[in-house]
Design a protein around this motif. Structure first.
Motif, PDB file in Angstrom:
ATOM      1  N   TRP A 153       2.862  -7.436  10.325  1.00 22.26           N
ATOM      2  CA  TRP A 153       2.736  -6.945   8.954  1.00 22.26           C
ATOM      3  C   TRP A 153       1.298  -6.535   8.647  1.00 22.26           C
ATOM      4  CZ3 TRP A 153       5.721  -9.712   4.439  1.00 22.26           C
ATOM      5  CH2 TRP A 153       7.085  -9.390   4.537  1.00 22.26           C
ATOM      6  N   VAL A 154       1.214  -5.456   7.871  1.00 18.96           N
ATOM      7  CA  VAL A 154      -0.066  -5.033   7.316  1.00 18.96           C
ATOM      8  C   VAL A 154      -0.065  -5.369   5.826  1.00 18.96           C
ATOM      9  CG1 VAL A 154      -0.490  -3.209   9.008  1.00 18.96           C
ATOM     10  CG2 VAL A 154       0.848  -2.691   6.950  1.00 18.96           C
ATOM     11  N   VAL A 155      -1.215  -5.181   5.184  1.00 24.53           N
ATOM     12  CA  VAL A 155      -1.330  -5.505   3.761  1.00 24.53           C
ATOM     13  C   VAL A 155      -0.315  -4.722   2.936  1.00 24.53           C
ATOM     14  CG1 VAL A 155      -2.860  -5.406   1.750  1.00 24.53           C
ATOM     15  CG2 VAL A 155      -3.737  -6.221   3.951  1.00 24.53           C
ATOM     16  N   LEU A 156      -0.072  -3.479   3.313  1.00 26.55           N
ATOM     17  CA  LEU A 156       0.906  -2.681   2.575  1.00 26.55           C
ATOM     18  C   LEU A 156       2.294  -3.296   2.647  1.00 26.55           C
ATOM     19  CD1 LEU A 156       1.545  -0.177   0.908  1.00 26.55           C
ATOM     20  CD2 LEU A 156       1.817   1.101   3.049  1.00 26.55           C
ATOM     21  N   ASP A 157       2.668  -3.857   3.798  1.00 26.56           N
ATOM     22  CA  ASP A 157       3.957  -4.542   3.911  1.00 26.56           C
ATOM     23  C   ASP A 157       4.025  -5.708   2.926  1.00 26.56           C
ATOM     24  OD1 ASP A 157       5.079  -2.987   6.028  1.00 26.56           O
ATOM     25  OD2 ASP A 157       3.803  -4.053   7.447  1.00 26.56           O
ATOM     26  N   ALA A 158       2.927  -6.437   2.813  1.00 28.61           N
ATOM     27  CA  ALA A 158       2.894  -7.587   1.913  1.00 28.61           C
ATOM     28  C   ALA A 158       3.018  -7.133   0.458  1.00 28.61           C
ATOM     29  CB  ALA A 158       1.609  -8.375   2.119  1.00 28.61           C
ATOM     30  N   LEU A 159       2.345  -6.048   0.107  1.00 29.41           N
ATOM     31  CA  LEU A 159       2.465  -5.525  -1.255  1.00 29.41           C
ATOM     32  C   LEU A 159       3.899  -5.066  -1.530  1.00 29.41           C
ATOM     33  CD1 LEU A 159      -0.844  -3.469  -1.531  1.00 29.41           C
ATOM     34  CD2 LEU A 159      -0.321  -5.621  -2.692  1.00 29.41           C
ATOM     35  N   ASN A 160       4.510  -4.423  -0.560  1.00 25.36           N
ATOM     36  CA  ASN A 160       5.901  -3.987  -0.729  1.00 25.36           C
ATOM     37  C   ASN A 160       6.833  -5.190  -0.899  1.00 25.36           C
ATOM     38  OD1 ASN A 160       5.293  -1.269  -0.578  1.00 25.36           O
ATOM     39  ND2 ASN A 160       5.729  -1.097   1.604  1.00 25.36           N
ATOM     40  N   TYR A 161       6.539  -6.266  -0.185  1.00 23.32           N
ATOM     41  CA  TYR A 161       7.346  -7.478  -0.323  1.00 23.32           C
ATOM     42  C   TYR A 161       7.217  -8.035  -1.743  1.00 23.32           C
ATOM     43  CZ  TYR A 161       9.128 -12.198   0.355  1.00 23.32           C
ATOM     44  OH  TYR A 161       9.842 -13.368   0.225  1.00 23.32           O
ATOM     45  N   VAL A 162       5.980  -8.063  -2.245  1.00 21.32           N
ATOM     46  CA  VAL A 162       5.763  -8.554  -3.612  1.00 21.32           C
ATOM     47  C   VAL A 162       6.549  -7.708  -4.609  1.00 21.32           C
ATOM     48  CG1 VAL A 162       4.057  -8.828  -5.456  1.00 21.32           C
ATOM     49  CG2 VAL A 162       3.509  -9.565  -3.125  1.00 21.32           C
ATOM     50  N   ASP A 205       9.163  -5.747  -4.092  1.00 23.02           N
ATOM     51  CA  ASP A 205      10.614  -5.777  -3.898  1.00 23.02           C
ATOM     52  C   ASP A 205      11.223  -7.147  -4.209  1.00 23.02           C
ATOM     53  OD1 ASP A 205      10.480  -3.161  -3.095  1.00 23.02           O
ATOM     54  OD2 ASP A 205      10.555  -3.608  -0.946  1.00 23.02           O
ATOM     55  N   GLN A 206      10.464  -8.211  -3.933  1.00 22.57           N
ATOM     56  CA  GLN A 206      11.056  -9.550  -3.991  1.00 22.57           C
ATOM     57  C   GLN A 206      10.499 -10.455  -5.090  1.00 22.57           C
ATOM     58  OE1 GLN A 206      13.619 -10.235  -2.028  1.00 22.57           O
ATOM     59  NE2 GLN A 206      13.457  -8.298  -0.918  1.00 22.57           N
ATOM     60  N   GLN A 207       9.295 -10.175  -5.559  1.00 21.54           N
ATOM     61  CA  GLN A 207       8.652 -11.119  -6.468  1.00 21.54           C
ATOM     62  C   GLN A 207       8.291 -10.537  -7.835  1.00 21.54           C
ATOM     63  OE1 GLN A 207       5.288 -12.746  -4.335  1.00 21.54           O
ATOM     64  NE2 GLN A 207       6.566 -13.907  -2.924  1.00 21.54           N
ATOM     65  N   ASP A 208       7.745  -9.329  -7.834  1.00 18.44           N
ATOM     66  CA  ASP A 208       7.239  -8.784  -9.100  1.00 18.44           C
ATOM     67  C   ASP A 208       7.327  -7.261  -9.068  1.00 18.44           C
ATOM     68  OD1 ASP A 208       5.910  -8.077 -11.402  1.00 18.44           O
ATOM     69  OD2 ASP A 208       4.216  -9.432 -11.084  1.00 18.44           O
ATOM     70  N   GLY A 209       8.394  -6.745  -9.615  1.00 16.00           N
ATOM     71  CA  GLY A 209       8.620  -5.303  -9.600  1.00 16.00           C
ATOM     72  C   GLY A 209       7.694  -4.510 -10.490  1.00 16.00           C
ATOM     73  N   THR A 210       6.848  -5.197 -11.286  1.00 13.13           N
ATOM     74  CA  THR A 210       5.929  -4.478 -12.180  1.00 13.13           C
ATOM     75  C   THR A 210       4.627  -4.091 -11.480  1.00 13.13           C
ATOM     76  OG1 THR A 210       4.794  -6.468 -13.017  1.00 13.13           O
ATOM     77  CG2 THR A 210       6.837  -5.797 -14.129  1.00 13.13           C
ATOM     78  N   LEU A 211       4.396  -4.583 -10.273  1.00 13.98           N
ATOM     79  CA  LEU A 211       3.157  -4.271  -9.555  1.00 13.98           C
ATOM     80  C   LEU A 211       3.096  -2.790  -9.212  1.00 13.98           C
ATOM     81  CD1 LEU A 211       0.572  -5.288  -8.174  1.00 13.98           C
ATOM     82  CD2 LEU A 211       1.946  -5.669  -6.104  1.00 13.98           C
ATOM     83  N   SER A 212       1.956  -2.162  -9.538  1.00 17.57           N
ATOM     84  CA  SER A 212       1.791  -0.716  -9.313  1.00 17.57           C
ATOM     85  C   SER A 212       0.703  -0.448  -8.276  1.00 17.57           C
ATOM     86  CB  SER A 212       1.427  -0.010 -10.623  1.00 17.57           C
ATOM     87  OG  SER A 212       2.451  -0.136 -11.579  1.00 17.57           O
TER      88      SER A 212
END
Length: 247
Positions: A33-42, A44-51
């Motif tokens: 995983w790269v940082v972008l994968d982690a942001l996508n996980y957040v 998709d799975q934790q906080d859909g308001t993240l931009s």
């Protein structure tokens, strides 16, 4: 290896926040995983308001540039494993106004880019029936390096002059101007030199070199600017010694 890693992510929602703040998310750790994968996980799975911005995930589009642990980086190329044990701090690019969370306003950069006329300028156009403007491999190689820029803006976030002098045209725009100056088909070098000879242009650069260090495509904007300075100095000297033949 850890099961999870902490991301400290800048959050800023202008309709409710007075200033940006950090919010921590725990994400699964994966070796690939790269940082972008982690942001996508957040998202998709934790906080859909993240931009945040991203597109290709292949280091081509340049849209996922952010500050990762204080360094301008393409998040699609920043592996989580390189920042263990964490936390990994993810912030918007420095020296740009924050629009929302990790999204910055690049309007001013686009104005600066347009100012250097990054397109082929011809004094006279060859009739279409005469065919194409051909180039040799050597002529292509003269500017190929500077044509690799993907406008990721990492160089602007790394440049201390950009932070101190908001009107400084900046590394990527000047390197792109040099790309067209070196193009055998172009006849607009004089126009660009006049624009970039100001303090806001090439002379604003103090040659820290961080722009080249962070460039993911090895464009070497610092080198392009120094070459431009040499051209500008020679032009000024010629104009002084031979004013009748300087144009």
């Amino acid at each position: 290896m850890p099961q999870t890693v902490a991301l400290e992510v800048t959050r800023y929602r202008p309709e409710q926040d007075e200033a940006p703040k950090l919010q921590t998310y725990e994400v699964p750790f994966r070796e690939d995983w790269v940082v972008l994968d982690a942001l996508n996980y957040v998202k998709d799975q934790q906080d859909g308001t993240l931009s945040y911005r991203w597109s290709c995930r292949m280091g081509v589009c340049g849209s996922c540039g952010m500050m990762v642990n204080g360094r301008p980086t393409l998040t699609c190329a920043a592996f989580l494993r390189d920042s263990l044990p964490g936390p990994i701090r993810v912030e918007p690019l420095s020296f740009f106004p924050i629009m929302r969370d990790l999204v910055v306003d690049i309007t001013e950069f686009l104005h600066k880019l347009k100012k250097v006329k990054p397109w082929i300028i011809r004094e006279t156009e060859m009739p279409v029936e005469q065919g194409e403007y051909r180039q040799t491999p050597e002529e292509l190689d003269a500017y190929r390096q500077y044509s690799q820029c993907i406008n990721c803006l990492l160089c602007y976030a790394a440049c201390p002059v950009v932070g101190l002098e908001p009107n400084f045209i900046g590394p990527a725009a000047i390197a792109l101007a040099q790309r067209y100056n070196l193009d055998s088909r172009d006849q607009g070098a004089g126009e660009r030199l006049e624009i970039l000879s100001s303090h806001e242009g090439m002379w604003g650069c103090v040659f820290v070199g961080e722009c080249t260090t962070v460039c993911p495509k090895h464009v070497d904007p610092a080198g392009a600017i120094q070459r431009y300075k040499l051209t500008g100095a020679l032009h000024a000297l010629t104009s002084f010694l031979m004013p009748w033949g300087s144009r």
